[in-house]
Design a protein around this motif. Structure first.
Motif, mmCIF file in Angstrom:
data_model
loop_
_atom_site.group_PDB
_atom_site.id
_atom_site.type_symbol
_atom_site.label_atom_id
_atom_site.label_comp_id
_atom_site.label_asym_id
_atom_site.label_seq_id
_atom_site.Cartn_x
_atom_site.Cartn_y
_atom_site.Cartn_z
ATOM 1 N N ALA A 15 -7.511 5.132 -4.202
ATOM 2 C CA ALA A 15 -8.587 5.919 -3.608
ATOM 3 C C ALA A 15 -8.024 7.198 -3.024
ATOM 4 O O ALA A 15 -6.877 7.235 -2.569
ATOM 5 C CB ALA A 15 -9.266 5.115 -2.502
ATOM 6 N N SER B 146 -14.563 -8.516 -3.324
ATOM 7 C CA SER B 146 -15.025 -7.137 -3.481
ATOM 8 C C SER B 146 -16.496 -7.129 -3.873
ATOM 9 O O SER B 146 -16.999 -8.075 -4.474
ATOM 10 C CB SER B 146 -14.194 -6.427 -4.553
ATOM 11 O OG SER B 146 -14.372 -7.056 -5.791
ATOM 12 N N TYR C 265 0.871 -1.168 0.000
ATOM 13 C CA TYR C 265 0.000 0.000 0.000
ATOM 14 C C TYR C 265 0.907 1.216 0.000
ATOM 15 O O TYR C 265 1.878 1.277 0.759
ATOM 16 C CB TYR C 265 -0.927 -0.011 1.210
ATOM 17 C CG TYR C 265 -2.002 -1.067 1.074
ATOM 18 C CD1 TYR C 265 -3.191 -0.779 0.412
ATOM 19 C CD2 TYR C 265 -1.807 -2.352 1.553
ATOM 20 C CE1 TYR C 265 -4.172 -1.755 0.257
ATOM 21 C CE2 TYR C 265 -2.779 -3.327 1.400
ATOM 22 C CZ TYR C 265 -3.959 -3.014 0.749
ATOM 23 O OH TYR C 265 -4.913 -3.984 0.580
ATOM 24 N N HIS D 98 -3.058 0.553 -3.954
ATOM 25 C CA HIS D 98 -2.822 -0.862 -3.642
ATOM 26 C C HIS D 98 -2.064 -1.420 -4.836
ATOM 27 O O HIS D 98 -2.538 -1.372 -5.970
ATOM 28 C CB HIS D 98 -4.158 -1.576 -3.451
ATOM 29 C CG HIS D 98 -4.011 -3.018 -3.085
ATOM 30 N ND1 HIS D 98 -5.047 -3.900 -3.176
ATOM 31 C CD2 HIS D 98 -2.965 -3.742 -2.625
ATOM 32 C CE1 HIS D 98 -4.659 -5.095 -2.788
ATOM 33 N NE2 HIS D 98 -3.386 -5.013 -2.462
ATOM 34 N N GLY E 200 -5.747 -0.971 -7.121
ATOM 35 C CA GLY E 200 -6.740 -0.167 -6.429
ATOM 36 C C GLY E 200 -6.157 1.186 -6.098
ATOM 37 O O GLY E 200 -4.958 1.316 -5.856
#
Length: 157
Positions: free
Chosen positions: A96, A146, A68, A107, A94
């Motif tokens: 955000a 998910s 991350y 991610h 990912g």
């Protein structure tokens, strides 16, 4: 669209096995195959179900390392600009915008730590990135599919 208990149970069954037949889902939720089909069609038409896909183990593809990465951006970098930049990297699975000091959280999945390092170096070279802060995942403790909350049917309703 508001989902009732049966809709949630159907969604949970399909998340567990998207290849299950309507009859198999019906056995799980207590409906006939035709009733399940009607509900799935309605769920799809409403956008509650957005599609069906296969979940593939990242390890099977050689992506055994994950991290991350917090992005700290200059000025008022737009989320759309961040999204456009990081979408170029297949390793970013990912992204955000987040609260706190960092502007975004990425991610990353990669083949090894060196691969993660190269990806972070390339992302850090983006014009708007001031600095990054990263953490390598040692082991996954919870890994829910998910699109559904774990134990959602027990928590809601």
């Amino acid at each position: 669209m508001e989902l009732d208990r049966l809709d949630r149970d159907i969604i949970a069954a399909l998340v567990d096995d998207a290849r299950a037949t309507y009859a198999e889902v019906g056995q799980v939720v207590g409906l006939s195959a035709s009733a399940v089909k009607r509900r799935v069609d309605r769920l799809r038409a409403s956008g509650a179900i957005t599609g069906f896909s296969a979940r593939v183990s990242p390890e099977a593809l050689g992506w055994t390392t994950e991290a991350y990465v917090e992005l700290f951006c200059q000025g008022k970098t737009k989320p759309a600009d961040i999204a456009l930049a990081v979408a170029k990297f297949p390793e970013v699975v990912g992204a955000a915008t987040i609260t706190g000091e960092a502007d975004a959280l990425l991610h990353i999945r990669a083949t090894d730590v060196r691969h993660v390092e190269r990806v972070i170096e390339r992302i850090a070279a983006e014009a708007f990135v001031v600095r990054t802060k990263s953490a390598i995942v040692l082991s996954r403790l919870v890994d829910a599919p998910s699109g559904v909350l774990r134990n959602e049917t027990r928590l809601i309703g």
